[in-house]
Design an enzyme around this catalytic site. Sequence first.
Site, PDB file in Angstrom:
ATOM      1  CG  HIS A 166      -0.436   0.187   2.491  1.00 16.68           C
ATOM      2  ND1 HIS A 166       0.008  -0.857   3.249  1.00 16.68           N
ATOM      3  CD2 HIS A 166      -0.211   1.298   3.209  1.00 16.68           C
ATOM      4  CE1 HIS A 166       0.486  -0.388   4.381  1.00 16.68           C
ATOM      5  NE2 HIS A 166       0.365   0.918   4.395  1.00 16.68           N
ATOM      6  CE  LYS A 170       2.234   5.463   3.283  1.00 20.88           C
ATOM      7  NZ  LYS A 170       1.832   6.288   4.380  1.00 20.88           N
ATOM      8  CG  HIS A 228       5.770  -0.894   3.390  1.00 15.52           C
ATOM      9  ND1 HIS A 228       4.816  -1.380   2.524  1.00 15.52           N
ATOM     10  CD2 HIS A 228       5.307  -1.147   4.631  1.00 15.52           C
ATOM     11  CE1 HIS A 228       3.816  -1.888   3.223  1.00 15.52           C
ATOM     12  NE2 HIS A 228       4.088  -1.768   4.499  1.00 15.52           N
ATOM     13  CE  LYS A 327       5.196  -1.646  15.070  1.00 18.37           C
ATOM     14  NZ  LYS A 327       4.324  -0.656  14.450  1.00 18.37           N
TER      15      LYS A 327
HETATM   16  P1  NDP Z   1      -6.390 -10.337  11.835  1.00 16.30           P
HETATM   17  O1  NDP Z   1      -5.845 -11.456  12.654  1.00 16.30           O
HETATM   18  O2  NDP Z   1      -6.966  -9.158  12.498  1.00 16.30           O
HETATM   19  O3  NDP Z   1      -7.494 -10.903  10.846  1.00 16.30           O
HETATM   20  C1  NDP Z   1      -7.362 -12.112  10.172  1.00 16.30           C
HETATM   21  C2  NDP Z   1      -8.700 -12.545   9.678  1.00 16.30           C
HETATM   22  O4  NDP Z   1      -8.541 -13.835   9.086  1.00 16.30           O
HETATM   23  C3  NDP Z   1      -9.771 -12.682  10.753  1.00 16.30           C
HETATM   24  O5  NDP Z   1     -10.949 -12.127  10.209  1.00 16.30           O
HETATM   25  C4  NDP Z   1      -9.922 -14.187  10.899  1.00 16.30           C
HETATM   26  O6  NDP Z   1     -11.239 -14.560  11.194  1.00 16.30           O
HETATM   27  C5  NDP Z   1      -9.635 -14.640   9.510  1.00 16.30           C
HETATM   28  N1  NDP Z   1      -9.293 -16.058   9.414  1.00 16.30           N
HETATM   29  C6  NDP Z   1      -8.258 -16.705  10.007  1.00 16.30           C
HETATM   30  N2  NDP Z   1      -8.286 -18.011   9.644  1.00 16.30           N
HETATM   31  C7  NDP Z   1      -9.358 -18.174   8.837  1.00 16.30           C
HETATM   32  C8  NDP Z   1      -9.925 -19.270   8.156  1.00 16.30           C
HETATM   33  N3  NDP Z   1      -9.378 -20.489   8.199  1.00 16.30           N
HETATM   34  N4  NDP Z   1     -11.045 -19.068   7.417  1.00 16.30           N
HETATM   35  C9  NDP Z   1     -11.605 -17.831   7.333  1.00 16.30           C
HETATM   36  N5  NDP Z   1     -11.120 -16.752   7.954  1.00 16.30           N
HETATM   37  C10 NDP Z   1     -10.002 -16.919   8.697  1.00 16.30           C
HETATM   38  O7  NDP Z   1      -5.193  -9.934  10.831  1.00 16.30           O
HETATM   39  P2  NDP Z   1      -5.015  -8.560  10.056  1.00 16.30           P
HETATM   40  O8  NDP Z   1      -6.328  -8.134   9.528  1.00 16.30           O
HETATM   41  O9  NDP Z   1      -4.243  -7.626  10.891  1.00 16.30           O
HETATM   42  O10 NDP Z   1      -4.028  -8.976   8.869  1.00 16.30           O
HETATM   43  C11 NDP Z   1      -4.452  -9.704   7.744  1.00 16.30           C
HETATM   44  C12 NDP Z   1      -3.331  -9.710   6.721  1.00 16.30           C
HETATM   45  O11 NDP Z   1      -3.030  -8.378   6.356  1.00 16.30           O
HETATM   46  C13 NDP Z   1      -2.027 -10.312   7.233  1.00 16.30           C
HETATM   47  O12 NDP Z   1      -1.402 -10.972   6.163  1.00 16.30           O
HETATM   48  C14 NDP Z   1      -1.207  -9.089   7.613  1.00 16.30           C
HETATM   49  O13 NDP Z   1       0.167  -9.353   7.484  1.00 16.30           O
HETATM   50  C15 NDP Z   1      -1.648  -8.107   6.562  1.00 16.30           C
HETATM   51  N6  NDP Z   1      -1.492  -6.713   6.937  1.00 16.30           N
HETATM   52  C16 NDP Z   1      -2.165  -6.202   8.020  1.00 16.30           C
HETATM   53  C17 NDP Z   1      -2.056  -4.872   8.317  1.00 16.30           C
HETATM   54  C18 NDP Z   1      -2.800  -4.266   9.458  1.00 16.30           C
HETATM   55  O14 NDP Z   1      -2.600  -3.068   9.721  1.00 16.30           O
HETATM   56  N7  NDP Z   1      -3.645  -5.014  10.155  1.00 16.30           N
HETATM   57  C19 NDP Z   1      -1.213  -3.959   7.504  1.00 16.30           C
HETATM   58  C20 NDP Z   1      -0.602  -4.588   6.387  1.00 16.30           C
HETATM   59  C21 NDP Z   1      -0.745  -5.918   6.138  1.00 16.30           C
HETATM   60  P3  NDP Z   1     -11.662 -14.930  12.683  1.00 16.30           P
HETATM   61  O15 NDP Z   1     -11.176 -13.813  13.526  1.00 16.30           O
HETATM   62  O16 NDP Z   1     -13.114 -15.038  12.519  1.00 16.30           O
HETATM   63  O17 NDP Z   1     -10.918 -16.207  12.933  1.00 16.30           O
END
Ligand code: NDP
Length: 459
Positions: A166, A170, A228, A327
Amino acid sequence: MTNDGSAQTLLILGASGDLTARLLLPGLGALLAAGDAPPLTLLGAGTEDWDADRWHQRVSDAFGDHREAGPAAKTLENTRYRSADVTRPEDLRRLLEDVDGTLSIFFALPPAVTAKACEALLDVDLPKGTRLVLEKPFGTGSASAAALNRLLTRLTPEEKIHRIDHFLGKSTVLNILGLRFANRIFEPLLNSEHVAGVDLVFDEDLALEGRAGYYDKAGALADMIQSHLLQILALLTMEAPQSLDAGVFRDGTAEALRATRLWGGDPKQSSLRARYTAGKLGDRQLPDYVDEDGVDPARETETLAELVLAVDTWRWAGVPFRLRSGKAVANSRKEAVITFKEPQRLPDGLSGPDGPNRLRIGFGPDRLELDFTINGPGDPFVLDPITLRADFGPGDLPPYGEVLRGVFDDEPLLSVRGDVAEQCWRIVEPVTKAWHDGEVPIVEYPAGSDGPENSHLDV
Ligand code: NDP
């Protein structure tokens, strides 16, 4: 809008997660409200059993002020959520029943789950033209990135695979292109004859902020530098692309990264890893990083990393590129600083500060600064430093809006090509190996300080 305006579906896997709520949906809301997206069906999937109201509320909150804007309101009205284990082919097949028009699948999942979901998709009939949108980190090293690339290209062609960075959405980062290639005055100086060194810094005055689940496994090197900052390095060092055609442009960034390696080849000399200890950050008292909730001290995760790199091309040979991200640092500094060599000599009779010229490209606040020396007020034979400053205008869209526009338009310019993702791991691997083998001890810095004392940074 360059898409043909026909219906599309965005299926978010991991829809209940942090990325979806904080970055992806707000970006989508802005893009829809700007009228820059096709009519869009939004489908969410996660393991949690959310009802329609809860999902609707999640999307509505994330769209914020955009929720009432025509196309965003329409998407909001029709959006649906299904609980699913996306590592099971039968669940994925069920999700695909709701697809209308061209499908984009966004993997907002933990990286290991993304890999499993892609394997499961091999047993699913994907609609023709399906786009796969993947988050960082892309794999955990060059071998796993290569394996993931092979798997993805069994599902859909490379041009339909969007590896998101992302930062490339920017507007300030993209301004590097305009600054370099739409001006006569900087580009001729950007080479080893005139540049002494480049510092590329992304320090945050944020700490872990409850994100140990992700961050403690990633660390600063993988979270920021491998992804990045190397992309910014590529934009700073690439040769002028003949056009912004994705093929041509991405060849240019790939060439720069292929030439990039650790300065001197020795991680002990050219890398630094550190983590914060207890300290005051603004008005918050932070604990030691290792005492933060969810942190496993045995992992020895770094919260600040530095690398010194060489871009071994004719243009840049001999110029050190110092990359750093940390950080819980007091001074939230996000900029690339190009330090020029001093003039060969000063005419006899002129005196004053002998600091070098510097070009600073700020990534927040978004601005450009040029430090140089003139005959200032008072004695005309005494030189003074001066800074010229210009603010960059903000982009139309937040980064995720920009990135999603590229996906819906089938425009991979702003996404990372498969070979480049592997190159980025190749560049950092000697360092991750040395760190893992204990060759470079982790050092500490108090939260709220300027970072460790033995920094490689020049400015
Ligand atoms: P989270 O842990 O907050 O969210 C992960 C999601 O995946 C949850 O909704 C979880 O659902 C779901 N999930 C996990 N296993 C399964 C499965 N088997 N089937 C369906 N859903 C599943 O992670 P983030 O949102 O923080 O990050 C997601 C990705 O984005 C990662 O690869 C991270 O590296 C990347 N990323 C994140 C950033 C951020 O700021 N958060 C920034 C840049 C990249 P449930 O909770 O219902 O299990």
